[in-house]
Design a protein around this motif. Structure first.
Motif, mmCIF file in Angstrom:
data_model
loop_
_atom_site.group_PDB
_atom_site.id
_atom_site.type_symbol
_atom_site.label_atom_id
_atom_site.label_comp_id
_atom_site.label_asym_id
_atom_site.label_seq_id
_atom_site.Cartn_x
_atom_site.Cartn_y
_atom_site.Cartn_z
ATOM 1 N N ARG A 260 0.836 -1.203 0.000
ATOM 2 C CA ARG A 260 0.000 0.000 0.000
ATOM 3 C C ARG A 260 0.872 1.255 0.000
ATOM 4 N NH1 ARG A 260 -2.870 3.789 2.926
ATOM 5 N NH2 ARG A 260 -5.022 4.009 2.261
ATOM 6 N N LEU A 261 1.926 1.232 0.810
ATOM 7 C CA LEU A 261 2.823 2.382 0.877
ATOM 8 C C LEU A 261 3.517 2.619 -0.464
ATOM 9 C CD1 LEU A 261 3.938 4.563 2.733
ATOM 10 C CD2 LEU A 261 5.722 2.957 3.412
ATOM 11 N N ASP A 262 4.005 1.560 -1.090
ATOM 12 C CA ASP A 262 4.638 1.692 -2.410
ATOM 13 C C ASP A 262 3.650 2.243 -3.437
ATOM 14 O OD1 ASP A 262 7.000 0.689 -1.395
ATOM 15 O OD2 ASP A 262 6.640 -1.357 -2.110
ATOM 16 N N THR A 263 2.416 1.748 -3.399
ATOM 17 C CA THR A 263 1.387 2.203 -4.330
ATOM 18 C C THR A 263 1.046 3.673 -4.095
ATOM 19 O OG1 THR A 263 0.483 -0.036 -4.431
ATOM 20 C CG2 THR A 263 -0.940 1.747 -5.192
ATOM 21 N N LEU A 264 0.948 4.061 -2.830
ATOM 22 C CA LEU A 264 0.680 5.471 -2.512
ATOM 23 C C LEU A 264 1.782 6.384 -3.033
ATOM 24 C CD1 LEU A 264 -0.712 5.321 1.119
ATOM 25 C CD2 LEU A 264 -1.800 6.457 -0.819
ATOM 26 N N GLU A 265 3.037 5.963 -2.870
ATOM 27 C CA GLU A 265 4.149 6.783 -3.359
ATOM 28 C C GLU A 265 4.094 6.924 -4.879
ATOM 29 O OE1 GLU A 265 7.382 4.618 -1.516
ATOM 30 O OE2 GLU A 265 7.698 6.280 -0.110
ATOM 31 N N GLN A 266 3.795 5.833 -5.576
ATOM 32 C CA GLN A 266 3.677 5.901 -7.039
ATOM 33 C C GLN A 266 2.515 6.793 -7.450
ATOM 34 O OE1 GLN A 266 3.382 1.791 -8.174
ATOM 35 N NE2 GLN A 266 5.600 1.526 -8.286
ATOM 36 N N LEU A 267 1.397 6.656 -6.760
ATOM 37 C CA LEU A 267 0.232 7.480 -7.061
ATOM 38 C C LEU A 267 0.549 8.955 -6.834
ATOM 39 C CD1 LEU A 267 -2.766 7.792 -7.776
ATOM 40 C CD2 LEU A 267 -3.274 7.405 -5.364
ATOM 41 N N ALA A 268 1.241 9.263 -5.754
ATOM 42 C CA ALA A 268 1.600 10.654 -5.459
ATOM 43 C C ALA A 268 2.476 11.229 -6.563
ATOM 44 C CB ALA A 268 2.310 10.736 -4.111
ATOM 45 N N ARG A 269 3.469 10.469 -6.994
ATOM 46 C CA ARG A 269 4.360 10.952 -8.071
ATOM 47 C C ARG A 269 3.595 11.148 -9.380
ATOM 48 N NH1 ARG A 269 7.680 6.940 -5.708
ATOM 49 N NH2 ARG A 269 9.238 7.912 -4.378
ATOM 50 N N CYS A 270 2.742 10.183 -9.715
ATOM 51 C CA CYS A 270 1.957 10.292 -10.960
ATOM 52 C C CYS A 270 0.995 11.473 -10.905
ATOM 53 C CB CYS A 270 1.179 8.999 -11.206
ATOM 54 S SG CYS A 270 2.217 7.613 -11.679
ATOM 55 N N ALA A 271 0.339 11.659 -9.771
ATOM 56 C CA ALA A 271 -0.586 12.783 -9.633
ATOM 57 C C ALA A 271 0.168 14.098 -9.766
ATOM 58 C CB ALA A 271 -1.310 12.702 -8.287
ATOM 59 N N GLN A 272 1.339 14.172 -9.161
ATOM 60 C CA GLN A 272 2.148 15.396 -9.251
ATOM 61 C C GLN A 272 2.547 15.666 -10.690
ATOM 62 O OE1 GLN A 272 5.423 15.473 -6.530
ATOM 63 N NE2 GLN A 272 6.451 17.132 -7.603
ATOM 64 N N MET A 273 3.023 14.649 -11.378
ATOM 65 C CA MET A 273 3.450 14.825 -12.774
ATOM 66 C C MET A 273 2.273 15.171 -13.678
ATOM 67 S SD MET A 273 6.664 14.566 -12.794
ATOM 68 C CE MET A 273 7.025 14.428 -14.512
ATOM 69 N N GLY A 274 1.082 14.671 -13.334
ATOM 70 C CA GLY A 274 -0.106 14.939 -14.140
ATOM 71 C C GLY A 274 -0.813 16.237 -13.767
ATOM 72 N N GLY A 275 -0.259 16.973 -12.813
ATOM 73 C CA GLY A 275 -0.857 18.244 -12.430
ATOM 74 C C GLY A 275 -2.018 18.126 -11.465
ATOM 75 N N GLN A 276 -2.267 16.931 -10.930
ATOM 76 C CA GLN A 276 -3.345 16.736 -9.956
ATOM 77 C C GLN A 276 -2.760 16.944 -8.561
ATOM 78 O OE1 GLN A 276 -4.996 12.881 -10.753
ATOM 79 N NE2 GLN A 276 -6.143 13.598 -12.516
ATOM 80 N N LEU A 277 -2.485 18.199 -8.251
ATOM 81 C CA LEU A 277 -1.736 18.517 -7.035
ATOM 82 C C LEU A 277 -2.506 18.200 -5.762
ATOM 83 C CD1 LEU A 277 -0.070 21.835 -8.214
ATOM 84 C CD2 LEU A 277 0.783 19.490 -8.401
ATOM 85 N N THR A 278 -3.808 18.378 -5.775
ATOM 86 C CA THR A 278 -4.596 18.053 -4.588
ATOM 87 C C THR A 278 -4.511 16.562 -4.290
ATOM 88 O OG1 THR A 278 -6.082 19.886 -5.043
ATOM 89 C CG2 THR A 278 -6.899 18.181 -3.553
ATOM 90 N N GLU A 279 -4.580 15.744 -5.321
ATOM 91 C CA GLU A 279 -4.453 14.292 -5.142
ATOM 92 C C GLU A 279 -3.047 13.921 -4.699
ATOM 93 O OE1 GLU A 279 -6.723 11.920 -5.033
ATOM 94 O OE2 GLU A 279 -8.240 13.445 -5.377
ATOM 95 N N ALA A 280 -2.048 14.614 -5.235
ATOM 96 C CA ALA A 280 -0.664 14.348 -4.823
ATOM 97 C C ALA A 280 -0.481 14.667 -3.344
ATOM 98 C CB ALA A 280 0.308 15.161 -5.675
ATOM 99 N N ILE A 281 -1.030 15.781 -2.902
ATOM 100 C CA ILE A 281 -0.934 16.150 -1.491
ATOM 101 C C ILE A 281 -1.610 15.096 -0.625
ATOM 102 C CG2 ILE A 281 -1.776 17.800 0.242
ATOM 103 C CD1 ILE A 281 -1.216 19.998 -1.884
ATOM 104 N N ARG A 282 -2.772 14.683 -1.035
ATOM 105 C CA ARG A 282 -3.506 13.658 -0.273
ATOM 106 C C ARG A 282 -2.680 12.377 -0.167
ATOM 107 N NH1 ARG A 282 -8.135 10.136 -2.656
ATOM 108 N NH2 ARG A 282 -8.529 8.788 -0.890
ATOM 109 N N ALA A 283 -2.101 11.941 -1.276
ATOM 110 C CA ALA A 283 -1.316 10.707 -1.272
ATOM 111 C C ALA A 283 -0.059 10.851 -0.408
ATOM 112 C CB ALA A 283 -0.957 10.310 -2.699
ATOM 113 N N TRP A 284 0.662 11.975 -0.535
ATOM 114 C CA TRP A 284 1.872 12.170 0.285
ATOM 115 C C TRP A 284 1.524 12.227 1.759
ATOM 116 C CZ3 TRP A 284 5.970 10.372 -1.414
ATOM 117 C CH2 TRP A 284 6.406 10.564 -2.724
#
Length: 124
Positions: free
Chosen positions: A44-68
């Motif tokens: 779950r932690l690995d998946t969250l980190e990947q999701l955070a990076r992808c959201a950040q790169m895709g400009g979904q900053l609110t989702e990136a913040i939530r994931a981090w």
């Protein structure tokens, strides 16, 4: 007020980018929402980190913040000072991209304080 100016700027910017303003949580977000608490925490932690990076790169900053934030809250990071510091630095970067300077500074301070293990009081 600089904060209000930044908010207006980003609100207008999002209107100009319909793809970004129309972004909604995808299957990965929904899967993490229903992931059973305490099950396969490492995955779950690995998946969250990947999701955070992808959201950040895709400009979904609110989702990136939530994931981090979820990464940082993970019990597994209590024992891993290096990884915890990296998560705080990544969160600070996303805050900076969002123009949330105060939160970014706070996250940088947390990264600096948490990147090093706490002293145990035992001689080395």
């Amino acid at each position: 007020d600089r904060h209000a100016i930044r908010q207006r700027y980003w609100a207008r910017s999002l209107l100009g980018w319909p793809r970004i303003s129309a972004a909604r949580p995808n299957a990965a977000h929904r899967a993490l929402d229903i992931w059973p608490e305490g099950k396969n925490e490492n995955n779950r932690l690995d998946t969250l980190e990947q999701l955070a990076r992808c959201a950040q790169m895709g400009g979904q900053l609110t989702e990136a913040i939530r994931a981090w934030r979820e990464v940082i809250a993970s019990p597994l990071l209590r024992e891993d000072a290096r990884r915890r510091g990296e998560a705080y630095r990544a969160l600070a970067t996303v805050y900076a991209l969002q123009g949330a300077w105060e939160q970014g500074i706070e996250a940088r301070r947390a990264a600096a304080a948490r990147s090093h293990p706490e002293p145990t009081g035992e001689p080395t």
